[in-house]
Design a protein around this motif. Structure first.
Motif, mmCIF file in Angstrom:
data_model
loop_
_atom_site.group_PDB
_atom_site.id
_atom_site.type_symbol
_atom_site.label_atom_id
_atom_site.label_comp_id
_atom_site.label_asym_id
_atom_site.label_seq_id
_atom_site.Cartn_x
_atom_site.Cartn_y
_atom_site.Cartn_z
ATOM 1 N N ALA A 157 -20.951 7.638 6.758
ATOM 2 C CA ALA A 157 -20.497 9.158 7.073
ATOM 3 C C ALA A 157 -19.465 9.245 8.040
ATOM 4 O O ALA A 157 -18.894 10.245 8.186
ATOM 5 C CB ALA A 157 -21.465 10.014 7.067
ATOM 6 N N PRO A 213 -15.949 8.461 10.244
ATOM 7 C CA PRO A 213 -14.549 8.210 10.124
ATOM 8 C C PRO A 213 -13.958 6.978 10.440
ATOM 9 O O PRO A 213 -13.513 6.823 11.619
ATOM 10 C CB PRO A 213 -13.892 9.421 10.894
ATOM 11 N N ILE A 231 -11.953 5.068 9.333
ATOM 12 C CA ILE A 231 -10.419 4.883 9.213
ATOM 13 C C ILE A 231 -9.878 4.818 10.809
ATOM 14 O O ILE A 231 -8.928 4.088 11.105
ATOM 15 C CB ILE A 231 -9.834 5.934 8.494
ATOM 16 N N THR A 264 -11.047 3.368 -4.285
ATOM 17 C CA THR A 264 -9.994 4.500 -3.728
ATOM 18 C C THR A 264 -10.160 4.195 -2.171
ATOM 19 O O THR A 264 -9.115 4.372 -1.395
ATOM 20 C CB THR A 264 -10.458 6.087 -3.815
ATOM 21 N N LEU A 310 -7.409 1.493 -1.075
ATOM 22 C CA LEU A 310 -6.086 1.847 -1.264
ATOM 23 C C LEU A 310 -5.715 2.752 0.063
ATOM 24 O O LEU A 310 -4.802 2.561 0.678
ATOM 25 C CB LEU A 310 -6.053 2.643 -2.493
ATOM 26 N N ILE A 311 -6.584 3.839 0.087
ATOM 27 C CA ILE A 311 -6.390 4.676 1.478
ATOM 28 C C ILE A 311 -6.551 3.958 2.599
ATOM 29 O O ILE A 311 -5.546 3.908 3.587
ATOM 30 C CB ILE A 311 -7.767 5.845 1.646
ATOM 31 N N ILE A 356 -3.522 1.772 3.195
ATOM 32 C CA ILE A 356 -2.110 2.676 3.488
ATOM 33 C C ILE A 356 -2.228 3.118 4.860
ATOM 34 O O ILE A 356 -0.965 3.676 5.377
ATOM 35 C CB ILE A 356 -1.952 3.721 2.282
ATOM 36 N N VAL A 357 -3.273 3.861 5.124
ATOM 37 C CA VAL A 357 -3.464 4.349 6.386
ATOM 38 C C VAL A 357 -3.225 3.589 7.668
ATOM 39 O O VAL A 357 -2.473 3.900 8.588
ATOM 40 C CB VAL A 357 -4.676 5.369 6.615
ATOM 41 N N ILE A 384 4.097 7.812 -3.867
ATOM 42 C CA ILE A 384 2.581 8.570 -4.354
ATOM 43 C C ILE A 384 2.695 8.092 -5.731
ATOM 44 O O ILE A 384 1.265 8.000 -6.113
ATOM 45 C CB ILE A 384 2.769 9.980 -3.916
ATOM 46 N N ALA A 411 0.918 4.819 -6.028
ATOM 47 C CA ALA A 411 -0.457 4.917 -5.293
ATOM 48 C C ALA A 411 -1.275 5.367 -6.272
ATOM 49 O O ALA A 411 -2.315 4.754 -6.752
ATOM 50 C CB ALA A 411 -0.288 5.480 -3.921
ATOM 51 N N ALA A 412 -0.949 6.560 -6.947
ATOM 52 C CA ALA A 412 -1.860 6.822 -7.831
ATOM 53 C C ALA A 412 -1.819 6.127 -9.064
ATOM 54 O O ALA A 412 -3.101 6.056 -9.589
ATOM 55 C CB ALA A 412 -1.138 8.505 -8.463
ATOM 56 N N GLY A 467 -3.974 3.251 -8.053
ATOM 57 C CA GLY A 467 -5.459 3.768 -7.831
ATOM 58 C C GLY A 467 -6.156 3.885 -9.177
ATOM 59 O O GLY A 467 -7.371 3.626 -9.285
ATOM 60 N N SER A 468 -5.550 4.723 -10.141
ATOM 61 C CA SER A 468 -6.019 5.014 -11.367
ATOM 62 C C SER A 468 -6.470 3.827 -12.067
ATOM 63 O O SER A 468 -7.574 3.735 -12.750
ATOM 64 C CB SER A 468 -5.332 5.953 -12.019
ATOM 65 N N TYR A 515 -9.539 2.156 -10.565
ATOM 66 C CA TYR A 515 -10.706 2.539 -10.843
ATOM 67 C C TYR A 515 -11.002 2.364 -12.386
ATOM 68 O O TYR A 515 -12.117 1.767 -12.732
ATOM 69 C CB TYR A 515 -10.577 4.130 -10.644
#
Lengths: 279, 294
Positions: free
Chosen positions: A126, A128, A130, A210, A213-214, A217-218, A249, A252-253, A256-257, A260
């Motif tokens: 739980a 953060p 990142i 997901t 990927l996040i 990128i971050v 984006i 990335a979408a 990501g899709s 998944y």
């Protein structure tokens, strides 16, 4: 103004059509058609409103402009995709998920570890995580290794918690049956525990797609070589080239899709026996 | 087993692992910071004994990995010793992040519940919106955060709202999924019972569907608030490191202030844990009053 009217009318017509389709007898085709129509409607609405109200492309470029930019800058997008997704996210995902998987098997064997590590795992899942990105970039340098490290840490705990939950999913009666057969630990692990854990394992794997990927990128916001999706997004925002940002984006979408969806397909093939997969 | 024994049985392994982690942390700090300490000593033409080496790795200004007590000192210095209004106070930064988190969480929860009600009551919405809600989460929104902040700034919206927007996007998803499940939790028999009483659909919503969705709602809220906090922190990165925990992270990483990064990180972790614990507490009280918890 005509653009706005067109978009709104289009939206109303499509919505009416969707309501009709949804309320008639369900078929397989319709369950794909309805969301697709809704997606197209959203794009048309976006395009119409942006053009109709003359919104500056610096704020919100219309989809057509994004598509044009996407088509003309394919080599750049591909280079960024390789750097961020294949090198950063995928490497980290594989390392992190396999490490968590092996750890989960060890945890499942030892009651002490289970009682000690699981509350901590739940807690850390739980947090953060990142925020660890700047530290890891400092340790592993600017290239993809640091991104992979961020991804490893991000996916480790969700995967661990899910796998451990899965390894406890078999019934007592099934375990007793294995005992009756005189099965060794490894036999009952590979023939009973692991197959029974598969739905949970895939749940973890899907959540982690997901996250991976996040994370990749971050992590690039904290320093990266001059390629990569996160790098491109942060620099193009600075130049107010928002069409390029939206193209990234889109990549990335899509990635990501697809990631998944790929996991979901493998899940379907491997856990065909589970009630949630029966149609 | 006695009550105290049961608690000990549960906490002892956790404590063991925590102590182990702390030991690993110290060992790693010595190992990682040793190179710099040796370097410094070589330049001063000195030979370091082992104990000198260890004490040096514990007290560097910009260590590769600060020792736990350094981080603890920094947190104490920036929370207790600084005035709350000071820009160096972690409490001040934490409050800025917290307010964005809570605002975004409130928006996200409201949006999530409304979407869920729509999805449960309208088949067309279920079929057309639900797949896109799921797809929306495969888009790494955090990656888009800088753009949202810059664009909203350009339109004249700045301060809390852009960050809250990102928090909202992250927190609405668990709420939608949980609430759809929860609102559909009443079984046929209960729904038939409502029909027998000739209950209108709003009555059956308020008296049956909403109450039975509460356990699902709280489970989602716990995930949502943690996600909100992550959203607010990442939302603070592109604002040029002005204020908030995310800004402390970025400023720390620009200037190599590792102790500052770690203290911001621990502060964020404590914040996340207390928010989740708070929701857990509200959940317990609510469910108890509703008679759903023994």
């Amino acid at each position: 103004m005509s653009w706005v009217i067109f978009a709104v009318v289009f939206w109303l017509v499509m919505w009416a059509l969707n309501v009709r389709l949804a309320n008639s007898a369900p078929t397989r085709l319709k369950s794909i058609l309805v969301p697709t129509l809704f997606g197209i409607t959203l794009l048309v609405l976006w395009e119409g409103l942006v053009r109709g109200f003359n919104i500056s492309p610096i704020l919100l470029p219309p989809p057509s402009m994004i598509a044009a930019r996407f088509a003309t800058s394919l080599p750049t997008l591909w280079e960024d995709f390789l750097q961020t997704f294949i090198k950063g996210a995928l490497t980290g995902y594989i390392i992190g998920c396999s490490a968590a998987f092996l750890m989960a098997i060890a945890v499942d064997r030892s009651d002490f570890l289970k009682r000690g590590l699981l509350p901590i795992g739940n807690f850390v899942a739980a947090l953060p995580i990142i925020g660890m990105a700047p530290i890891l970039v400092m340790w592993f340098g600017f290239d993809w290794q640091s991104k992979a490290a961020v991804v490893v840490i991000m996916v480790f705990f969700p995967m661990l918690v899910n796998t451990v939950a899965g390894l406890q999913a078999q019934d007592n009666i099934q375990r007793d049956l294995m005992n009756t057969y005189g099965a060794s630990y490894w036999q009952s692990l590979t023939k009973l525990s692991l197959p029974a854990a598969l739905p949970f394992i895939f749940n973890g794997l899907k959540i982690c797609t997901t996250l991976a990927l996040i994370g990749a990128i971050v992590a690039e916001f904290f320093g990266s070589p001059i390629r990569g999706m996160g790098f491109r997004i942060s620099t193009e925002v600075g130049r107010l080239a928002l069409d390029m940002v939206w193209a990234e984006i889109t990549v990335a979408a899509l990635a990501g899709s697809a990631f998944y969806g790929g996991m979901a397909l493998i899940e379907k093939a491997l856990t065909f026996w589970h009630p949630s997969q029966r149609t | 087993m006695t009550k105290a024994g049961a608690i000990w049985h549960r906490t002892a392994p956790v404590l063991c692992i925590l102590i182990l982690l702390l030991a690993v942390w110290y060992a790693a700090a010595i190992a990682l910071n040793a190179a710099w300490a040796k370097d410094k000593a070589a330049r001063a033409d000195k030979q370091l004994t082992f104990s000198e080496l260890v004490s040096d790795t514990m007290a560097q200004e910009k260590p590769l990995l600060p020792a736990p007590h350094q981080v603890a000192q920094e947190i104490y210095k920036t929370t207790v010793l600084k005035k709350i209004t000071s820009k160096r106070s972690l409490i001040w930064h934490g409050w800025i992040t917290l307010s964005a988190t809570l605002l975004g969480f409130a928006f996200g929860t409201a949006l999530g519940i409304m979407l869920a009600i729509g999805i449960v009551y309208s088949r067309a919405m279920d079929m057309s919106v639900m797949p896109w809600v799921i797809t929306s989460q495969t888009i790494p929104i955090l990656a888009v955060a800088p753009m949202i902040i810059v664009v909203l700034n350009a339109v004249g919206v700045s301060g809390l709202l852009p960050k809250a927007f990102i928090s909202m996007y992250l927190s609405f998803f668990p709420v939608v999924v949980g609430m759809v499940k929860g609102l559909r939790a009443p079984d046929h028999m209960q729904l038939d019972q409502m029909r027998t009483w000739n209950a209108s659909s709003s009555t059956s919503f308020w008296k049956l569907r909403l109450p039975s969705s509460m356990p699902y709602l709280f489970a989602s809220l716990k995930i949502g608030i943690a996600a909100s906090l992550v959203g607010a922190i990442v939302g603070e990165l592109p604002t040029g490191a002005v204020a908030g925990l995310g800004a402390r992270l970025l400023a720390g990483s620009y200037y190599g202030q590792t102790i500052q990064i770690w203290s911001a990180l621990i502060c964020a972790a404590v914040l996340a844990a207390s928010l989740v614990a708070l929701i857990g507490f509200v959940e317990k009280v609510t469910l108890k009053r509703m008679g759903m918890l023994q």
